[in-house]
Design a protein around this motif. Sequence first.
Motif, PDB file in Angstrom:
ATOM      1  N   GLN A   1      29.701  39.935  46.031  1.00 40.22           N
ATOM      2  CA  GLN A   1      30.073  38.853  45.126  1.00 40.22           C
ATOM      3  C   GLN A   1      31.548  38.480  45.222  1.00 40.22           C
ATOM      4  OE1 GLN A   1      28.786  39.689  41.085  1.00 40.22           O
ATOM      5  NE2 GLN A   1      26.862  40.548  41.804  1.00 40.22           N
ATOM      6  N   VAL A   2      32.433  39.488  45.268  1.00 42.30           N
ATOM      7  CA  VAL A   2      33.871  39.191  45.213  1.00 42.30           C
ATOM      8  C   VAL A   2      34.621  39.625  46.460  1.00 42.30           C
ATOM      9  CG1 VAL A   2      33.888  39.345  42.702  1.00 42.30           C
ATOM     10  CG2 VAL A   2      34.420  41.369  44.037  1.00 42.30           C
ATOM     11  N   GLY A   3      33.947  40.305  47.378  1.00 43.45           N
ATOM     12  CA  GLY A   3      34.609  40.745  48.598  1.00 43.45           C
ATOM     13  C   GLY A   3      35.359  42.051  48.413  1.00 43.45           C
TER      14      GLY A   3
ATOM     15  N   ARG B   1      33.743  52.851  49.122  1.00 42.87           N
ATOM     16  CA  ARG B   1      33.766  51.465  49.580  1.00 42.87           C
ATOM     17  C   ARG B   1      33.150  51.335  50.975  1.00 42.87           C
ATOM     18  NH1 ARG B   1      39.864  50.857  48.956  1.00 42.87           N
ATOM     19  NH2 ARG B   1      39.678  52.992  48.203  1.00 42.87           N
ATOM     20  N   TRP B   2      33.422  52.309  51.843  1.00 45.64           N
ATOM     21  CA  TRP B   2      32.867  52.292  53.200  1.00 45.64           C
ATOM     22  C   TRP B   2      31.343  52.401  53.156  1.00 45.64           C
ATOM     23  CZ3 TRP B   2      30.561  56.586  55.840  1.00 45.64           C
ATOM     24  CH2 TRP B   2      30.326  56.379  57.209  1.00 45.64           C
ATOM     25  N   ARG B   3      30.822  53.309  52.347  1.00 41.88           N
ATOM     26  CA  ARG B   3      29.375  53.455  52.221  1.00 41.88           C
ATOM     27  C   ARG B   3      28.744  52.202  51.591  1.00 41.88           C
ATOM     28  NH1 ARG B   3      27.160  58.665  52.657  1.00 41.88           N
ATOM     29  NH2 ARG B   3      28.698  60.276  53.134  1.00 41.88           N
ATOM     30  N   ALA B   4      29.409  51.649  50.587  1.00 40.52           N
ATOM     31  CA  ALA B   4      28.883  50.451  49.926  1.00 40.52           C
ATOM     32  C   ALA B   4      28.882  49.259  50.880  1.00 40.52           C
ATOM     33  CB  ALA B   4      29.704  50.138  48.684  1.00 40.52           C
ATOM     34  N   ALA B   5      29.898  49.166  51.725  1.00 41.62           N
ATOM     35  CA  ALA B   5      29.961  48.068  52.699  1.00 41.62           C
ATOM     36  C   ALA B   5      28.812  48.171  53.693  1.00 41.62           C
ATOM     37  CB  ALA B   5      31.308  48.097  53.431  1.00 41.62           C
ATOM     38  N   ARG B   6      28.507  49.376  54.141  1.00 41.90           N
ATOM     39  CA  ARG B   6      27.362  49.549  55.055  1.00 41.90           C
ATOM     40  C   ARG B   6      26.067  49.183  54.349  1.00 41.90           C
ATOM     41  NH1 ARG B   6      27.101  54.777  58.615  1.00 41.90           N
ATOM     42  NH2 ARG B   6      26.483  55.704  56.632  1.00 41.90           N
ATOM     43  N   LEU B   7      25.965  49.565  53.071  1.00 48.60           N
ATOM     44  CA  LEU B   7      24.771  49.234  52.302  1.00 48.60           C
ATOM     45  C   LEU B   7      24.636  47.719  52.140  1.00 48.60           C
ATOM     46  CD1 LEU B   7      22.448  50.620  50.727  1.00 48.60           C
ATOM     47  CD2 LEU B   7      23.893  50.547  48.700  1.00 48.60           C
ATOM     48  N   ALA B   8      25.763  47.017  52.076  1.00 45.73           N
ATOM     49  CA  ALA B   8      25.753  45.557  51.935  1.00 45.73           C
ATOM     50  C   ALA B   8      25.456  44.848  53.245  1.00 45.73           C
ATOM     51  CB  ALA B   8      27.095  45.082  51.372  1.00 45.73           C
TER      52      ALA B   8
ATOM     53  N   LEU C   1      35.710  48.439  38.269  1.00 41.40           N
ATOM     54  CA  LEU C   1      35.244  47.879  37.004  1.00 41.40           C
ATOM     55  C   LEU C   1      34.185  46.808  37.225  1.00 41.40           C
ATOM     56  CD1 LEU C   1      38.562  47.641  34.946  1.00 41.40           C
ATOM     57  CD2 LEU C   1      36.593  49.074  34.439  1.00 41.40           C
ATOM     58  N   LEU C   2      34.350  46.012  38.277  1.00 43.60           N
ATOM     59  CA  LEU C   2      33.338  45.006  38.597  1.00 43.60           C
ATOM     60  C   LEU C   2      32.021  45.672  38.989  1.00 43.60           C
ATOM     61  CD1 LEU C   2      35.509  42.438  40.598  1.00 43.60           C
ATOM     62  CD2 LEU C   2      34.358  42.023  38.420  1.00 43.60           C
ATOM     63  N   ALA C   3      32.128  46.796  39.711  1.00 42.46           N
ATOM     64  CA  ALA C   3      30.918  47.530  40.075  1.00 42.46           C
ATOM     65  C   ALA C   3      30.234  48.096  38.842  1.00 42.46           C
ATOM     66  CB  ALA C   3      31.266  48.661  41.052  1.00 42.46           C
TER      67      ALA C   3
END
Length: 285
Positions: free
Chosen positions: A68-70, A95-102, A271-273
Amino acid sequence: MAKSKTPPPALAALSGRLAQGSTSLAALNSRFNHSFEVALDRVEPDPAQNRQHFDEGELAALSDSLKQVGQLSPILVRPHPARPDHYILVAGERRWRAARLAGWTSMVALRFDGDADTAALVENLQRVDLTPLEEAKGLERLMRQRGLKQQEVASLVGKSTVQVSSLLKILTLPAPVLSDLGSDAGATVPRGTLFEIARAPAEQQPKLWALARDGKLNVRTARQAKDEGDLPSPAPAATGTAPRLPAIGKWTRSLQAVKGTSLSKQEREELLALKAAIEAVLAGK
């Protein structure tokens, strides 16, 4: 036909930098490292990282936030000692794991050439969602690994010496209390109350902790109980279903503590997460 104007030297130099794919406008001799785009498959988690479990729900929420926000803050990496053009994570594994998930294939990184262990510990200690026990353990490890005194570690992580001393005092609590504190049962006990319990005589600590866990103790009553030696009996163990979200009180207090202050990029991202996860729960997803 109008003749094209020759750009000023400064603009020409800047244009050349941009044409070469520079990702930063900082001077080449700057003391700040340049950010760069790194392929996710060229980055590996640190095998010495203590944190081995990552909550799938939190990662999914952070992944949604990235979509959503990069990416609001870069990950920190260091060169892989055995694989050219590959890197090991110093900070930012969530963040690295979440980016792969995205479904991302790359993200922004900063190369870190300092003490990787110290950097990872300091980054973790500056998070807003750590429990007092997690902070205390991190501070103790940092002091042990680097041979630092309390005043030195306080300066390194941006805390006062009093804060560091109070947090480290928690580690002197009896083992059963520390075990309880590390569970959901201890998540709602305010920091100030916990610090007062840690400063109490050892024979009073278990009973003071039981009172705090039952919501019958605050900073004022803890000090009064210690001074007068008059400790009321804790409530009997509650029966029935335990609360499913015991940490809500801790989250609320943490948010109130930072209200009106300036947030870092990483804090805003987290916080956005959290917001995305709460909205998903309220929507029944």
